[in-house]
Design an enzyme around this catalytic site. Structure first.
Site, PDB file in Angstrom:
ATOM      1  N   LEU A  14     -67.328 -59.456 -16.925  1.00  0.00           N
ATOM      2  CA  LEU A  14     -67.256 -57.998 -16.820  1.00  0.00           C
ATOM      3  C   LEU A  14     -66.128 -57.424 -17.687  1.00  0.00           C
ATOM      4  O   LEU A  14     -66.287 -56.381 -18.329  1.00  0.00           O
ATOM      5  CB  LEU A  14     -67.020 -57.648 -15.348  1.00  0.00           C
ATOM      6  CG  LEU A  14     -67.198 -56.216 -14.943  1.00  0.00           C
ATOM      7  CD1 LEU A  14     -68.655 -55.789 -15.075  1.00  0.00           C
ATOM      8  CD2 LEU A  14     -66.731 -56.042 -13.501  1.00  0.00           C
ATOM      9  N   ASP A  59     -51.254 -63.739 -18.293  1.00  0.00           N
ATOM     10  CA  ASP A  59     -51.655 -64.430 -17.066  1.00  0.00           C
ATOM     11  C   ASP A  59     -51.118 -63.601 -15.905  1.00  0.00           C
ATOM     12  O   ASP A  59     -49.895 -63.484 -15.732  1.00  0.00           O
ATOM     13  CB  ASP A  59     -51.057 -65.847 -17.049  1.00  0.00           C
ATOM     14  CG  ASP A  59     -51.438 -66.632 -15.797  1.00  0.00           C
ATOM     15  OD1 ASP A  59     -51.848 -66.008 -14.786  1.00  0.00           O
ATOM     16  OD2 ASP A  59     -51.304 -67.860 -15.817  1.00  0.00           O
ATOM     17  N   ASN A  86     -58.817 -56.082 -13.853  1.00  0.00           N
ATOM     18  CA  ASN A  86     -60.140 -56.704 -13.705  1.00  0.00           C
ATOM     19  C   ASN A  86     -60.064 -58.190 -13.345  1.00  0.00           C
ATOM     20  O   ASN A  86     -60.973 -58.697 -12.684  1.00  0.00           O
ATOM     21  CB  ASN A  86     -60.916 -56.526 -15.021  1.00  0.00           C
ATOM     22  CG  ASN A  86     -62.141 -57.409 -15.084  1.00  0.00           C
ATOM     23  OD1 ASN A  86     -63.169 -57.112 -14.470  1.00  0.00           O
ATOM     24  ND2 ASN A  86     -62.047 -58.535 -15.793  1.00  0.00           N
ATOM     25  N   TYR A 165     -61.554 -63.800  -0.338  1.00  0.00           N
ATOM     26  CA  TYR A 165     -61.977 -62.826  -1.367  1.00  0.00           C
ATOM     27  C   TYR A 165     -62.074 -61.432  -0.764  1.00  0.00           C
ATOM     28  O   TYR A 165     -61.554 -60.461  -1.333  1.00  0.00           O
ATOM     29  CB  TYR A 165     -63.330 -63.264  -1.927  1.00  0.00           C
ATOM     30  CG  TYR A 165     -63.860 -62.406  -3.063  1.00  0.00           C
ATOM     31  CD1 TYR A 165     -63.245 -62.422  -4.319  1.00  0.00           C
ATOM     32  CD2 TYR A 165     -64.987 -61.603  -2.895  1.00  0.00           C
ATOM     33  CE1 TYR A 165     -63.741 -61.655  -5.366  1.00  0.00           C
ATOM     34  CE2 TYR A 165     -65.495 -60.843  -3.938  1.00  0.00           C
ATOM     35  CZ  TYR A 165     -64.866 -60.868  -5.170  1.00  0.00           C
ATOM     36  OH  TYR A 165     -65.355 -60.115  -6.216  1.00  0.00           O
ATOM     37  N   LYS A 169     -59.664 -58.152  -1.703  1.00  0.00           N
ATOM     38  CA  LYS A 169     -60.181 -56.919  -2.313  1.00  0.00           C
ATOM     39  C   LYS A 169     -59.948 -55.717  -1.398  1.00  0.00           C
ATOM     40  O   LYS A 169     -59.749 -54.594  -1.883  1.00  0.00           O
ATOM     41  CB  LYS A 169     -61.662 -57.082  -2.649  1.00  0.00           C
ATOM     42  CG  LYS A 169     -61.937 -58.107  -3.754  1.00  0.00           C
ATOM     43  CD  LYS A 169     -61.365 -57.675  -5.101  1.00  0.00           C
ATOM     44  CE  LYS A 169     -61.819 -58.597  -6.233  1.00  0.00           C
ATOM     45  NZ  LYS A 169     -61.387 -58.156  -7.561  1.00  0.00           N
ATOM     46  N   THR A 200     -72.288 -63.116 -13.859  1.00  0.00           N
ATOM     47  CA  THR A 200     -71.110 -63.667 -14.537  1.00  0.00           C
ATOM     48  C   THR A 200     -70.838 -65.048 -13.934  1.00  0.00           C
ATOM     49  O   THR A 200     -71.580 -65.515 -13.074  1.00  0.00           O
ATOM     50  CB  THR A 200     -69.865 -62.784 -14.323  1.00  0.00           C
ATOM     51  OG1 THR A 200     -69.529 -62.821 -12.929  1.00  0.00           O
ATOM     52  CG2 THR A 200     -70.092 -61.347 -14.759  1.00  0.00           C
TER      53      THR A 200
HETATM   54  P1  NAP Z   1     -65.608 -64.038 -14.345  1.00  0.00           P
HETATM   55  O1  NAP Z   1     -66.728 -64.040 -15.332  1.00  0.00           O
HETATM   56  O2  NAP Z   1     -65.340 -65.267 -13.550  1.00  0.00           O
HETATM   57  O3  NAP Z   1     -64.292 -63.563 -15.120  1.00  0.00           O
HETATM   58  C1  NAP Z   1     -63.062 -63.559 -14.472  1.00  0.00           C
HETATM   59  C2  NAP Z   1     -62.004 -63.216 -15.495  1.00  0.00           C
HETATM   60  O4  NAP Z   1     -60.736 -63.184 -14.803  1.00  0.00           O
HETATM   61  C3  NAP Z   1     -61.881 -64.277 -16.601  1.00  0.00           C
HETATM   62  O5  NAP Z   1     -61.603 -63.624 -17.830  1.00  0.00           O
HETATM   63  C4  NAP Z   1     -60.686 -65.089 -16.150  1.00  0.00           C
HETATM   64  O6  NAP Z   1     -60.001 -65.743 -17.200  1.00  0.00           O
HETATM   65  C5  NAP Z   1     -59.834 -63.987 -15.556  1.00  0.00           C
HETATM   66  N1  NAP Z   1     -58.732 -64.503 -14.765  1.00  0.00           N
HETATM   67  C6  NAP Z   1     -58.770 -65.257 -13.633  1.00  0.00           C
HETATM   68  N2  NAP Z   1     -57.525 -65.565 -13.241  1.00  0.00           N
HETATM   69  C7  NAP Z   1     -56.681 -64.980 -14.137  1.00  0.00           C
HETATM   70  C8  NAP Z   1     -55.289 -64.939 -14.292  1.00  0.00           C
HETATM   71  N3  NAP Z   1     -54.457 -65.583 -13.443  1.00  0.00           N
HETATM   72  N4  NAP Z   1     -54.756 -64.225 -15.314  1.00  0.00           N
HETATM   73  C9  NAP Z   1     -55.563 -63.577 -16.171  1.00  0.00           C
HETATM   74  N5  NAP Z   1     -56.895 -63.622 -16.118  1.00  0.00           N
HETATM   75  C10 NAP Z   1     -57.448 -64.309 -15.104  1.00  0.00           C
HETATM   76  O7  NAP Z   1     -65.820 -62.909 -13.247  1.00  0.00           O
HETATM   77  P2  NAP Z   1     -66.345 -61.392 -13.341  1.00  0.00           P
HETATM   78  O8  NAP Z   1     -67.557 -61.302 -12.513  1.00  0.00           O
HETATM   79  O9  NAP Z   1     -66.345 -60.910 -14.726  1.00  0.00           O
HETATM   80  O10 NAP Z   1     -65.178 -60.703 -12.495  1.00  0.00           O
HETATM   81  C11 NAP Z   1     -64.370 -59.656 -12.995  1.00  0.00           C
HETATM   82  C12 NAP Z   1     -63.937 -58.804 -11.816  1.00  0.00           C
HETATM   83  O11 NAP Z   1     -65.090 -58.198 -11.223  1.00  0.00           O
HETATM   84  C13 NAP Z   1     -63.267 -59.598 -10.689  1.00  0.00           C
HETATM   85  O12 NAP Z   1     -62.145 -58.898 -10.197  1.00  0.00           O
HETATM   86  C14 NAP Z   1     -64.346 -59.673  -9.616  1.00  0.00           C
HETATM   87  O13 NAP Z   1     -63.818 -59.790  -8.320  1.00  0.00           O
HETATM   88  C15 NAP Z   1     -65.045 -58.346  -9.829  1.00  0.00           C
HETATM   89  N6  NAP Z   1     -66.398 -58.287  -9.283  1.00  0.00           N
HETATM   90  C16 NAP Z   1     -67.381 -59.094  -9.769  1.00  0.00           C
HETATM   91  C17 NAP Z   1     -68.649 -59.031  -9.202  1.00  0.00           C
HETATM   92  C18 NAP Z   1     -69.776 -59.914  -9.684  1.00  0.00           C
HETATM   93  O14 NAP Z   1     -70.873 -59.852  -9.103  1.00  0.00           O
HETATM   94  N7  NAP Z   1     -69.575 -60.735 -10.720  1.00  0.00           N
HETATM   95  C19 NAP Z   1     -68.929 -58.138  -8.168  1.00  0.00           C
HETATM   96  C20 NAP Z   1     -67.901 -57.309  -7.720  1.00  0.00           C
HETATM   97  C21 NAP Z   1     -66.645 -57.397  -8.285  1.00  0.00           C
HETATM   98  P3  NAP Z   1     -60.306 -67.285 -17.615  1.00  0.00           P
HETATM   99  O15 NAP Z   1     -61.498 -67.230 -18.534  1.00  0.00           O
HETATM  100  O16 NAP Z   1     -59.055 -67.718 -18.291  1.00  0.00           O
HETATM  101  O17 NAP Z   1     -60.606 -68.042 -16.358  1.00  0.00           O
END
Ligand code: NAP
Length: 246
Positions: A14, A59, A86, A165, A169, A200
């Site tokens: 995202l 980070d 994010n 989780y 949130k 994702t």
């Molecule tokens: P994702 O594809 O797993 O991406 C997560 C991102 O967060 C990656 O770029 C990861 O970096 C980064 N990250 C994790 N720990 C970190 C740290 N300590 N410092 C900096 N970056 C860090 O997940 P996503 O679905 O895109 O999630 C993005 C946001 O959307 C999250 O907050 C999630 O809770 C929220 N969200 C997602 C969904 C869904 O259905 N996917 C629904 C509601 C909310 P690395 O590549 O280095 O691991």
């Protein structure tokens, strides 16, 4: 004046799509990633499409990394207009049948990223957001963090119990409310968004297969709240359909 935005966890998922769409709207986009190589690759992908995108190592769990990133942005850009918190993790099993024993270590790990990471980044970048004529903070939350939704038997997520989780949130939403109130007499607007259920890596391969939304569609809610006009809302929790109950 070209706006400057920083998106944490922007190397994939995202975050990358939020960065892309903010870049497409003419914003200088700082692709923050904890891994320098992954961040450079993502920023290069956006730059190849003609966007003004730059990688920043950040980070969210490392105080020194957050502070170095804020210093870099201050030195190069002098201010920040948009911060998108994010970066997030979901290390728990997400099948409705999974029983979740409480696991303190897992709670700590989840809160370190999803809550304390956002607090640390916001704290360090707030002085730069105050220099913007129209600062915007977007906290990427989820309906699963809504206490109203968690306790509603008619919710499609009712049987999904991922307490680390969900509580992280819910706490992030509390941060949104607190910051919005604290910053009410400034131009800075602070809002939580739920992007929907997105394809994702979060939650593992089964989630990616089952989720209905592509990241490009899901990113729009965050981009809208990052681009609010001066008379836009603050202290709100929204998804693509409107207000989400806290
Ligand atoms: P994702 O594809 O797993 O991406 C997560 C991102 O967060 C990656 O770029 C990861 O970096 C980064 N990250 C994790 N720990 C970190 C740290 N300590 N410092 C900096 N970056 C860090 O997940 P996503 O679905 O895109 O999630 C993005 C946001 O959307 C999250 O907050 C999630 O809770 C929220 N969200 C997602 C969904 C869904 O259905 N996917 C629904 C509601 C909310 P690395 O590549 O280095 O691991």
């Amino acid at each position: 004046m070209t706006k400057v935005a920083l998106i944490t966890g922007a190397n994939r998922g995202l975050g990358l799509e939020i960065a892309r769409q903010l870049g497409q709207s003419g914003v200088t986009t700082l692709v923050a990633a904890r891994d320098a190589e992954r961040g450079e690759k993502a920023a290069a992908e956006l730059a190849a499409d003609g966007l003004d995108a730059h990688a920043v190592v950040l980070d969210v769990e490392s105080a020194s990394s957050v502070e170095a990133a804020a210093e870099h942005v201050r030195d190069v850009y002098g201010r920040l207009d948009i911060l998108v918190n994010n970066a997030g993790i979901l290390p728990e099993a997400t099948t409705p049948e999974a029983t979740q024993p409480l696991d303190l270590e897992l709670f700590r790990r989840t809160f370190d990223t999803n809550l304390f990471g956002a607090v640390a980044v916001t704290q360090s970048f707030l002085p730069l957001l105050r220099r913007s004529p129209a600062g915007r903070i977007v906290n990427v939350s989820t309906t699963m963090g809504s206490l109203a939704d968690q306790s509603d038997p008619s919710s499609p997520y009712y049987r999904l119990v991922v307490p680390a989780y969900q509580t992280s949130k819910a706490a992030l939403n509390g941060l949104t409310i607190a910051l919005a109130k604290t910053l009410a007499d400034t131009p800075i607007k602070v809002n939580s968004v739920c992007p929907g259920w997105v394809k994702t890596d979060l939650g593992g391969p089964a989630n990616r297969a089952a989720a209905p939304l592509h990241a490009a569609d899901a990113a729009r809610t965050a981009v809208t709240m990052a681009s609010l006009p001066d008379d836009g809302p603050t202290g709100q929790f929204v998804d693509r359909n409107g207000t989400v109950p806290w």
